[in-house]
Design a protein around this motif. Structure first.
Motif, PDB file in Angstrom:
ATOM      1  N   VAL A 107       0.839  -1.206   0.000  1.00  7.00           N
ATOM      2  CA  VAL A 107       0.000   0.000   0.000  1.00  7.00           C
ATOM      3  C   VAL A 107       0.870   1.251   0.000  1.00  7.00           C
ATOM      4  CG1 VAL A 107      -1.710   1.306   1.319  1.00  7.00           C
ATOM      5  CG2 VAL A 107      -1.958  -1.165   1.075  1.00  7.00           C
ATOM      6  N   ASN A 108       1.976   1.205   0.740  1.00 13.77           N
ATOM      7  CA  ASN A 108       2.884   2.347   0.787  1.00 13.77           C
ATOM      8  C   ASN A 108       3.515   2.597  -0.584  1.00 13.77           C
ATOM      9  OD1 ASN A 108       4.213   4.447   2.271  1.00 13.77           O
ATOM     10  ND2 ASN A 108       6.078   3.218   2.241  1.00 13.77           N
ATOM     11  N   LEU A 109       3.916   1.518  -1.264  1.00 15.14           N
ATOM     12  CA  LEU A 109       4.505   1.661  -2.596  1.00 15.14           C
ATOM     13  C   LEU A 109       3.461   2.170  -3.589  1.00 15.14           C
ATOM     14  CD1 LEU A 109       6.754   1.358  -4.641  1.00 15.14           C
ATOM     15  CD2 LEU A 109       6.222  -1.096  -4.799  1.00 15.14           C
ATOM     16  N   ARG A 110       2.242   1.659  -3.501  1.00 15.57           N
ATOM     17  CA  ARG A 110       1.187   2.141  -4.387  1.00 15.57           C
ATOM     18  C   ARG A 110       0.988   3.644  -4.222  1.00 15.57           C
ATOM     19  NH1 ARG A 110      -4.820   0.067  -3.291  1.00 15.57           N
ATOM     20  NH2 ARG A 110      -4.659   1.651  -1.647  1.00 15.57           N
ATOM     21  N   SER A 111       0.926   4.096  -2.979  1.00 14.58           N
ATOM     22  CA  SER A 111       0.747   5.521  -2.723  1.00 14.58           C
ATOM     23  C   SER A 111       1.936   6.329  -3.215  1.00 14.58           C
ATOM     24  CB  SER A 111       0.522   5.760  -1.226  1.00 14.58           C
ATOM     25  OG  SER A 111      -0.701   5.190  -0.805  1.00 14.58           O
ATOM     26  N   GLN A 112       3.144   5.799  -3.036  1.00  9.46           N
ATOM     27  CA  GLN A 112       4.341   6.480  -3.517  1.00  9.46           C
ATOM     28  C   GLN A 112       4.294   6.667  -5.030  1.00  9.46           C
ATOM     29  OE1 GLN A 112       6.877   8.064  -2.471  1.00  9.46           O
ATOM     30  NE2 GLN A 112       8.222   8.066  -4.267  1.00  9.46           N
ATOM     31  N   LEU A 113       3.923   5.618  -5.747  1.00  9.83           N
ATOM     32  CA  LEU A 113       3.851   5.698  -7.204  1.00  9.83           C
ATOM     33  C   LEU A 113       2.808   6.725  -7.641  1.00  9.83           C
ATOM     34  CD1 LEU A 113       4.015   1.870  -7.968  1.00  9.83           C
ATOM     35  CD2 LEU A 113       5.794   3.544  -8.507  1.00  9.83           C
ATOM     36  N   LEU A 114       1.625   6.664  -7.041  1.00  6.08           N
ATOM     37  CA  LEU A 114       0.561   7.585  -7.428  1.00  6.08           C
ATOM     38  C   LEU A 114       0.906   9.027  -7.058  1.00  6.08           C
ATOM     39  CD1 LEU A 114      -2.537   5.419  -6.421  1.00  6.08           C
ATOM     40  CD2 LEU A 114      -1.636   5.831  -8.727  1.00  6.08           C
ATOM     41  N   GLN A 115       1.535   9.220  -5.902  1.00  9.02           N
ATOM     42  CA  GLN A 115       1.950  10.569  -5.521  1.00  9.02           C
ATOM     43  C   GLN A 115       3.011  11.100  -6.485  1.00  9.02           C
ATOM     44  OE1 GLN A 115       1.559   9.742  -0.813  1.00  9.02           O
ATOM     45  NE2 GLN A 115       2.891  11.419  -1.347  1.00  9.02           N
ATOM     46  N   SER A 116       3.886  10.222  -6.943  1.00  5.09           N
ATOM     47  CA  SER A 116       4.907  10.651  -7.908  1.00  5.09           C
ATOM     48  C   SER A 116       4.264  11.115  -9.204  1.00  5.09           C
ATOM     49  CB  SER A 116       5.881   9.501  -8.190  1.00  5.09           C
ATOM     50  OG  SER A 116       6.622   9.167  -7.041  1.00  5.09           O
ATOM     51  N   PHE A 117       3.253  10.386  -9.669  1.00  7.15           N
ATOM     52  CA  PHE A 117       2.573  10.793 -10.897  1.00  7.15           C
ATOM     53  C   PHE A 117       1.802  12.100 -10.696  1.00  7.15           C
ATOM     54  CE2 PHE A 117       2.266   5.958 -11.534  1.00  7.15           C
ATOM     55  CZ  PHE A 117       3.533   5.919 -12.066  1.00  7.15           C
ATOM     56  N   GLU A 118       1.180  12.235  -9.534  1.00  5.83           N
ATOM     57  CA  GLU A 118       0.460  13.477  -9.247  1.00  5.83           C
ATOM     58  C   GLU A 118       1.417  14.664  -9.252  1.00  5.83           C
ATOM     59  OE1 GLU A 118      -2.665  13.980  -9.046  1.00  5.83           O
ATOM     60  OE2 GLU A 118      -3.482  11.968  -8.844  1.00  5.83           O
ATOM     61  N   GLN A 119       2.564  14.498  -8.596  1.00  6.31           N
ATOM     62  CA  GLN A 119       3.511  15.603  -8.529  1.00  6.31           C
ATOM     63  C   GLN A 119       4.141  15.875  -9.893  1.00  6.31           C
ATOM     64  OE1 GLN A 119       6.288  15.288  -5.315  1.00  6.31           O
ATOM     65  NE2 GLN A 119       7.339  17.189  -5.833  1.00  6.31           N
ATOM     66  N   ALA A 120       4.383  14.808 -10.656  1.00  6.66           N
ATOM     67  CA  ALA A 120       4.946  14.990 -12.002  1.00  6.66           C
ATOM     68  C   ALA A 120       4.003  15.786 -12.893  1.00  6.66           C
ATOM     69  CB  ALA A 120       5.235  13.630 -12.632  1.00  6.66           C
ATOM     70  N   SER A 121       2.694  15.618 -12.675  1.00 11.17           N
ATOM     71  CA  SER A 121       1.726  16.352 -13.488  1.00 11.17           C
ATOM     72  C   SER A 121       1.674  17.834 -13.129  1.00 11.17           C
ATOM     73  CB  SER A 121       0.328  15.743 -13.318  1.00 11.17           C
ATOM     74  OG  SER A 121      -0.193  16.006 -12.022  1.00 11.17           O
ATOM     75  N   MET A 122       2.277  18.219 -11.987  1.00 15.85           N
ATOM     76  CA  MET A 122       2.228  19.607 -11.531  1.00 15.85           C
ATOM     77  C   MET A 122       3.547  20.347 -11.653  1.00 15.85           C
ATOM     78  SD  MET A 122      -0.239  19.393  -8.155  1.00 15.85           S
ATOM     79  CE  MET A 122       0.643  18.068  -7.342  1.00 15.85           C
ATOM     80  N   THR A 123       4.654  19.605 -11.727  1.00 13.73           N
ATOM     81  CA  THR A 123       5.953  20.272 -11.726  1.00 13.73           C
ATOM     82  C   THR A 123       6.275  20.875 -13.088  1.00 13.73           C
ATOM     83  OG1 THR A 123       8.308  20.017 -11.242  1.00 13.73           O
ATOM     84  CG2 THR A 123       7.223  18.172 -12.332  1.00 13.73           C
ATOM     85  N   ARG A 124       6.976  22.007 -13.065  1.00 18.29           N
ATOM     86  CA  ARG A 124       7.413  22.668 -14.302  1.00 18.29           C
ATOM     87  C   ARG A 124       8.859  22.339 -14.641  1.00 18.29           C
ATOM     88  NH1 ARG A 124       5.027  28.831 -13.413  1.00 18.29           N
ATOM     89  NH2 ARG A 124       2.812  28.247 -13.304  1.00 18.29           N
ATOM     90  N   ASP A 125       9.552  21.712 -13.693  1.00 17.46           N
ATOM     91  CA  ASP A 125      10.973  21.447 -13.895  1.00 17.46           C
ATOM     92  C   ASP A 125      11.157  20.087 -14.571  1.00 17.46           C
ATOM     93  OD1 ASP A 125      13.813  21.785 -13.557  1.00 17.46           O
ATOM     94  OD2 ASP A 125      13.678  20.262 -11.978  1.00 17.46           O
ATOM     95  N   PRO A 126      11.740  20.026 -15.773  1.00 10.51           N
ATOM     96  CA  PRO A 126      11.879  18.758 -16.506  1.00 10.51           C
ATOM     97  C   PRO A 126      12.708  17.718 -15.754  1.00 10.51           C
ATOM     98  CG  PRO A 126      12.289  20.638 -17.957  1.00 10.51           C
ATOM     99  CD  PRO A 126      12.223  21.177 -16.555  1.00 10.51           C
TER     100      PRO A 126
END
Length: 445
Positions: A143-162
């Motif tokens: 569950v922790n890994l699932r949340s980590q992966l999803l949080q990474s995608f969420e943050q990637a969709s918001m960041t402007r830094d390549p």
């Protein structure tokens, strides 16, 4: 708030032989099933209150299954037994002279002690990796890994830094055994079918899935043919395979390899090795490479009333000079066999030595992509192996509810490519920066 001094194991006295089992996994559950309730008192001590079907943990981690679908409460499994007692505690010590087991809330005497504690992740002494990498040994890990992966995608969709976005989209899996291979394949299918729909603003061609191993092939426990087929499947799915490659360090941001190569990644999964979950109290000479040395009756070396089964035991035979593989089947078979021998002991019958029947090995890489090594040096690949994998895993799940839920999930995914468990449930760690409040990585340990 209840304090430890107010708690006790509270096990009723008995005139029957008391079998104390440490652990609640494959071996422990199968052993208990073969101990007649009328003849034995069984006390099971475990840090987890559920029996988990660990081969499907990677599907929880990749949002394919809900955690509850691969787990069953231990108390529910044995709710028809009158003299079975489960305690949700951690065992701290074994005293073979006094024939007692000590927990955080008290001690209990045994007539027979069975150690079925399974394994823990083996970080080979690298404390930095242990602190920052994500394991995959329990439901909490998944569950922790699932949340980590999803949080990474969420943050990637918001960041402007390549560069930051790329680090969030790089996933490194250390270890190309069954866990690493199946996780890599599942992530690759998510990247192809699921994530572009959920995050239309992200280019998932930039998402890199690295599968790394220090050996020269993937799936080393399986045959060279199955290993070769698996390698081809992974490459078809776009997994980047790095063999003969050792991880040197990981600080939560950068994976560094022994040869000097570096990969920036917010997520490294450690599937590179396991060690037996040893308990203090028995002498060091009965432990070899993190496993208890046992004879063909699963008795720990030097003891007639202490046994070890499953992953935490090493039984050396001519056919298995290094012990049996640390997979489900030896634990299941040893648990059932030991139960029958304890019944024979009660009836003054001769014990039978354990003989492992290797039913073969299976690994799934993705939809209609699987490999199987069967008895008689036979191998399967592709759709037939995939169907065999589905059947075997549903068959060994405990409980009609779990079988039905898992089967329904797989049928749903077969026709829709959808996965329904894409939710973030762990607490978020937050930090302030110039952009305001953002989500950041949560360490695994």
């Amino acid at each position: 708030m209840l304090h430890l001094e107010h708690l006790s194991l509270n096990i009723p006295d008995t005139n029957k032989p008391r079998v104390v089992i440490i652990g609640g996994g494959f071996g422990a559950v199968n052993l208990t099933k073969d101990l007649p309730d009328k003849d034995f008192q069984v006390v099971m001590l475990s840090k987890l209150n559920y029996y988990g079907f660990w081969p499907l943990l990677y599907q929880v981690a990749t949002a394919g299954l809900e955690p509850e679908s691969i787990a069953e409460p231990v108390r529910k499994i044995f709710d028809d037994r009158k003299d079975f007692h489960f305690r949700f505690v951690r065992v701290t010590n074994i005293d073979p002279a006094a024939k007692t087991v000590t927990t955080l809330i008290g001690s209990i005497r045994y007539d027979y002690l069975v150690i079925a504690t399974g394994t823990t992740s083996n970080y080979f002494g690298n404390q930095q990796i242990k602190q920052h990498a994500f394991g995959l040994k329990t439901l909490d890990d998944a569950v922790n890994l699932r949340s980590q992966l999803l949080q990474s995608f969420e943050q990637a969709s918001m960041t402007r830094d390549p560069e930051t976005r790329q680090a969030l989209l790089n996933i490194v899996i250390a270890g190309a055994g069954p866990t690493g291979v199946e996780l890599a394949g599942s992530l690759a299918e998510m990247r192809r079918h699921i994530l572009p729909r959920d995050y239309p603003g992200l280019d998932f061609k930039q998402m890199n899935i690295y599968l790394v191993d220090g050996l020269d092939r993937v799936l080393p426990p399986l045959s060279p043919e199955s290993s070769k087929n698996t390698h081809e499947y992974l490459e078809e799915l776009g997994v980047i395979i790095k063999l003969n490659k050792l991880v040197d360090s990981y600080d939560g941001h950068t994976v560094k390899f022994k040869d000097g190569e570096q990969i920036r990644s917010q997520t490294m999964v450690w599937a590179a090795g396991v060690a037996g979950a040893i308990i203090e109290g028995l002498p060091a000479e009965v432990v070899e490479r993190g496993r208890y040395l046992v004879n063909t009756f699963n008795q720990v070396q030097g003891y007639e009333d202490i046994f070890a089964i499953g992953d935490v035991a090493v039984m050396k035979t001519d056919k298995w000079p290094k012990g049996h593989p640390q997979v489900a089947q030896p634990a299941l078979q040893q648990g059932a066999h030991l139960g029958k021998n304890l019944v024979r002991q009660l009836r003054n019958q001769a014990w039978q030595p354990f003989s492992y029947f290797d039913k073969g090995s299976l690994a799934i890489v993705g939809r209609a992509r699987a490999v199987a090594d069967l008895p008689g040096n036979k191998t399967l690949r592709g759709f037939i192996a995939w169907v065999a994998w589905l059947f075997v895993h549903v068959y060994y799940l405990i409980g009609f509810r779990s079988k039905l839920i898992v089967l329904a999930n797989w049928v749903y995914r077969l026709f829709t490519y959808q996965r329904g468990a894409r939710i973030i449930v762990r607490p978020l760690i937050k930090e302030e920066d110039k952009m305001g409040e953002v989500f950041v990585r949560q360490p695994a340990n």
